[in-house]
Scaffold this motif. Structure first.
Motif, PDB file in Angstrom:
ATOM      1  N   GLU A 145       0.837  -1.212   0.000  1.00  0.00           N
ATOM      2  CA  GLU A 145       0.000   0.000   0.000  1.00  0.00           C
ATOM      3  C   GLU A 145       0.862   1.249   0.000  1.00  0.00           C
ATOM      4  O   GLU A 145       0.563   2.220  -0.691  1.00  0.00           O
ATOM      5  N   LYS A 146       1.941   1.227   0.762  1.00  0.00           N
ATOM      6  CA  LYS A 146       2.842   2.375   0.864  1.00  0.00           C
ATOM      7  C   LYS A 146       3.501   2.700  -0.479  1.00  0.00           C
ATOM      8  O   LYS A 146       3.687   3.858  -0.827  1.00  0.00           O
ATOM      9  N   TYR A 147       3.851   1.660  -1.250  1.00  0.00           N
ATOM     10  CA  TYR A 147       4.594   1.859  -2.485  1.00  0.00           C
ATOM     11  C   TYR A 147       3.783   1.623  -3.751  1.00  0.00           C
ATOM     12  O   TYR A 147       4.346   1.639  -4.837  1.00  0.00           O
ATOM     13  N   ILE A 148       2.495   1.424  -3.639  1.00  0.00           N
ATOM     14  CA  ILE A 148       1.689   1.075  -4.816  1.00  0.00           C
ATOM     15  C   ILE A 148       1.804   2.133  -5.919  1.00  0.00           C
ATOM     16  O   ILE A 148       1.829   1.796  -7.091  1.00  0.00           O
ATOM     17  N   GLY A 149       1.937   3.381  -5.563  1.00  0.00           N
ATOM     18  CA  GLY A 149       2.068   4.440  -6.569  1.00  0.00           C
ATOM     19  C   GLY A 149       3.339   4.319  -7.383  1.00  0.00           C
ATOM     20  O   GLY A 149       3.346   4.582  -8.583  1.00  0.00           O
ATOM     21  N   SER A 150       4.430   3.907  -6.748  1.00  0.00           N
ATOM     22  CA  SER A 150       5.701   3.792  -7.462  1.00  0.00           C
ATOM     23  C   SER A 150       5.873   2.427  -8.111  1.00  0.00           C
ATOM     24  O   SER A 150       6.891   2.170  -8.740  1.00  0.00           O
ATOM     25  N   GLN A 151       4.886   1.567  -8.000  1.00  0.00           N
ATOM     26  CA  GLN A 151       4.990   0.219  -8.535  1.00  0.00           C
ATOM     27  C   GLN A 151       4.458   0.081  -9.957  1.00  0.00           C
ATOM     28  O   GLN A 151       4.461  -1.015 -10.506  1.00  0.00           O
ATOM     29  N   SER A 152       4.009   1.153 -10.558  1.00  0.00           N
ATOM     30  CA  SER A 152       3.386   1.047 -11.873  1.00  0.00           C
ATOM     31  C   SER A 152       4.309   0.404 -12.912  1.00  0.00           C
ATOM     32  O   SER A 152       3.845  -0.269 -13.826  1.00  0.00           O
ATOM     33  N   GLU A 153       5.602   0.579 -12.784  1.00  0.00           N
ATOM     34  CA  GLU A 153       6.550  -0.028 -13.720  1.00  0.00           C
ATOM     35  C   GLU A 153       6.514  -1.551 -13.646  1.00  0.00           C
ATOM     36  O   GLU A 153       6.728  -2.231 -14.648  1.00  0.00           O
ATOM     37  N   LEU A 154       6.248  -2.080 -12.462  1.00  0.00           N
ATOM     38  CA  LEU A 154       6.223  -3.537 -12.294  1.00  0.00           C
ATOM     39  C   LEU A 154       4.991  -4.178 -12.926  1.00  0.00           C
ATOM     40  O   LEU A 154       5.019  -5.345 -13.295  1.00  0.00           O
ATOM     41  N   THR A 155       3.924  -3.411 -13.047  1.00  0.00           N
ATOM     42  CA  THR A 155       2.666  -4.001 -13.513  1.00  0.00           C
ATOM     43  C   THR A 155       2.738  -4.551 -14.928  1.00  0.00           C
ATOM     44  O   THR A 155       1.988  -5.447 -15.270  1.00  0.00           O
ATOM     45  N   ALA A 156       3.646  -4.041 -15.733  1.00  0.00           N
ATOM     46  CA  ALA A 156       3.718  -4.481 -17.124  1.00  0.00           C
ATOM     47  C   ALA A 156       4.334  -5.875 -17.282  1.00  0.00           C
ATOM     48  O   ALA A 156       4.053  -6.557 -18.256  1.00  0.00           O
ATOM     49  N   SER A 157       5.153  -6.292 -16.323  1.00  0.00           N
ATOM     50  CA  SER A 157       5.877  -7.542 -16.553  1.00  0.00           C
ATOM     51  C   SER A 157       5.762  -8.590 -15.452  1.00  0.00           C
ATOM     52  O   SER A 157       6.277  -9.690 -15.621  1.00  0.00           O
ATOM     53  N   LYS A 199      -2.148  -5.558  -7.353  1.00  0.00           N
ATOM     54  CA  LYS A 199      -3.342  -5.241  -6.581  1.00  0.00           C
ATOM     55  C   LYS A 199      -3.146  -5.799  -5.191  1.00  0.00           C
ATOM     56  O   LYS A 199      -3.008  -7.009  -5.029  1.00  0.00           O
ATOM     57  N   PRO A 200      -3.121  -4.956  -4.192  1.00  0.00           N
ATOM     58  CA  PRO A 200      -2.907  -5.481  -2.846  1.00  0.00           C
ATOM     59  C   PRO A 200      -4.102  -6.308  -2.391  1.00  0.00           C
ATOM     60  O   PRO A 200      -5.236  -6.031  -2.751  1.00  0.00           O
ATOM     61  N   LYS A 201      -3.818  -7.331  -1.601  1.00  0.00           N
ATOM     62  CA  LYS A 201      -4.890  -8.090  -0.976  1.00  0.00           C
ATOM     63  C   LYS A 201      -5.518  -7.210   0.088  1.00  0.00           C
ATOM     64  O   LYS A 201      -4.928  -6.226   0.528  1.00  0.00           O
ATOM     65  N   LYS A 202      -6.690  -7.578   0.525  1.00  0.00           N
ATOM     66  CA  LYS A 202      -7.338  -6.785   1.565  1.00  0.00           C
ATOM     67  C   LYS A 202      -6.535  -6.805   2.853  1.00  0.00           C
ATOM     68  O   LYS A 202      -6.488  -5.847   3.580  1.00  0.00           O
ATOM     69  N   ASP A 203      -5.907  -7.933   3.131  1.00  0.00           N
ATOM     70  CA  ASP A 203      -5.024  -8.017   4.293  1.00  0.00           C
ATOM     71  C   ASP A 203      -3.961  -9.067   4.010  1.00  0.00           C
ATOM     72  O   ASP A 203      -4.110  -9.933   3.170  1.00  0.00           O
ATOM     73  N   GLY A 204      -2.846  -8.957   4.690  1.00  0.00           N
ATOM     74  CA  GLY A 204      -1.770  -9.916   4.497  1.00  0.00           C
ATOM     75  C   GLY A 204      -0.877  -9.575   3.319  1.00  0.00           C
ATOM     76  O   GLY A 204      -0.959  -8.498   2.734  1.00  0.00           O
ATOM     77  N   PHE A 205      -0.037 -10.518   2.974  1.00  0.00           N
ATOM     78  CA  PHE A 205       0.987 -10.306   1.961  1.00  0.00           C
ATOM     79  C   PHE A 205       0.414 -10.384   0.543  1.00  0.00           C
ATOM     80  O   PHE A 205      -0.660 -10.916   0.303  1.00  0.00           O
ATOM     81  N   SER A 206       1.196  -9.860  -0.400  1.00  0.00           N
ATOM     82  CA  SER A 206       0.959 -10.046  -1.828  1.00  0.00           C
ATOM     83  C   SER A 206       2.295 -10.449  -2.439  1.00  0.00           C
ATOM     84  O   SER A 206       3.349 -10.056  -1.955  1.00  0.00           O
ATOM     85  N   GLN A 207       2.237 -11.233  -3.497  1.00  0.00           N
ATOM     86  CA  GLN A 207       3.467 -11.666  -4.143  1.00  0.00           C
ATOM     87  C   GLN A 207       3.264 -11.693  -5.655  1.00  0.00           C
ATOM     88  O   GLN A 207       2.197 -12.045  -6.138  1.00  0.00           O
ATOM     89  N   PHE A 208       4.328 -11.337  -6.355  1.00  0.00           N
ATOM     90  CA  PHE A 208       4.304 -11.247  -7.802  1.00  0.00           C
ATOM     91  C   PHE A 208       5.537 -11.949  -8.338  1.00  0.00           C
ATOM     92  O   PHE A 208       6.545 -12.054  -7.656  1.00  0.00           O
ATOM     93  N   PHE A 209       5.446 -12.450  -9.560  1.00  0.00           N
ATOM     94  CA  PHE A 209       6.594 -13.173 -10.104  1.00  0.00           C
ATOM     95  C   PHE A 209       6.747 -12.956 -11.596  1.00  0.00           C
ATOM     96  O   PHE A 209       5.837 -12.529 -12.284  1.00  0.00           O
ATOM     97  N   LYS A 210       7.944 -13.310 -12.030  1.00  0.00           N
ATOM     98  CA  LYS A 210       8.293 -13.209 -13.442  1.00  0.00           C
ATOM     99  C   LYS A 210       9.273 -14.332 -13.745  1.00  0.00           C
ATOM    100  O   LYS A 210      10.179 -14.605 -12.961  1.00  0.00           O
ATOM    101  N   GLN A 211       9.089 -14.986 -14.884  1.00  0.00           N
ATOM    102  CA  GLN A 211      10.060 -15.987 -15.309  1.00  0.00           C
ATOM    103  C   GLN A 211      11.197 -15.282 -16.031  1.00  0.00           C
ATOM    104  O   GLN A 211      10.981 -14.362 -16.823  1.00  0.00           O
TER     105      GLN A 211
END
Length: 181
Positions: free
Chosen positions: A105-117, A143-155
Motif C-alpha cells: 500500500e505504501k509503495y503502490i504508486g511507485s509500482q506502476s513499472e512492475l505491472t507491465a511484466s 493489486k494489494p490483498k485486503k489483508d496480508g501479503f501479496s506476491q508477484f513473479f516473473k520468469q
C-alpha cells in the motif's frame, strides 16, 4: 504388484552427475556474486528491516532440486519485503517479489513499472511454487490483498553465457529495488 527395478545405467552415469554438479556450482556462484552486489547497507536504505541476503538450496521442491537467492528477507505479512531468485531445476528461473500488505500500500504508486511484466501470484501461500507457476490465468498487475501479503513473479530466460545471465538478473533486481524506494 509391479516389480521395481534400479536403473543401473543412470546410477553409474558419472558424467551426468558431474555435469549437474558443475551447473549447480555455477548457479551458486552466480547467486553469490549477485548477493555481493547488494550489501546489507544498501538494502537497509531501501527497507529498514532488511536482514541481508541468503543463498539456500535443497533437493525436494515438489520433487525437484532448487537454489534460492533471497535479498532483504523480511517476510512479515504486513510490513515485509523480499526479492527471491529461484532456480528450480526442470522448471525454470524465476524472480518473486513479496510485499507485506502495508508495504505494498505504501509503495503502490511507485509500482506502476512492475505491472507491465509481473504476474500476481494470488495464492494463500508464498511457497506453493508449483501451483503459482502452473496457474493457467495469472493476473498481471499489482493489486494489494485486503489483508496480508501479496506476491508477484516473473520468469527469467537465462542466457547460456554466464555474464549475460548475471547482468539480466542484476538488472531485474535493480529494477525491483528502484521501484520500491
Amino acid at each position: 504388484m509391479t516389480e521395481l527395478k534400479l536403473d543401473l545405467e543412470l546410477l553409474k552415469n558419472k558424467t551426468l552427475f558431474q555435469k549437474i554438479k558443475e551447473q549447480s556450482d555455477l548457479v551458486e556462484d552466480l547467486f553469490s556474486s549477485l548477493a555481493n552486489d547488494f550489501p546489507q547497507k544498501e538494502l537497509r536504505k531501501i527497507h529498514q528491516n532488511a536482514k541481508g541476503t541468503k543463498i539456500s538450496k535443497g533437493y525436494n521442491l515438489e520433487n525437484s532440486p532448487y537454489q534460492v537467492l533471497d535479498l532483504v528477507r523480511d517476510f512479515d505479512e504486513q510490513t515485509g519485503f523480499n526479492i527471491r531468485v529461484l532456480n528450480w531445476w526442470g522448471n525454470g528461473l524465476f524472480i518473486f517479489v513479496y510485499f507485506g500488505g502495508l508495504t505494498l500500500e505504501k509503495y503502490i504508486g511507485s509500482q506502476s513499472e512492475l505491472t507491465a511484466s509481473y504476474k500476481n501470484c494470488d495464492h494463500s501461500s508464498p511457497w506453493a511454487y508449483g501451483q503459482i507457476i502452473s496457474k493457467e490465468v495469472q493476473e498481471v498487475g499489482l493489486k494489494p490483498k485486503k489483508d496480508g501479503f501479496s506476491q508477484f513473479f516473473k520468469q527469467i530466460d537465462p542466457d547460456p553465457e554466464y555474464s549475460k545471465t548475471y547482468s539480466l538478473i542484476k538488472k531485474e533486481i535493480r529494477f525491483v529495488l528502484d521501484n520500491h524506494s
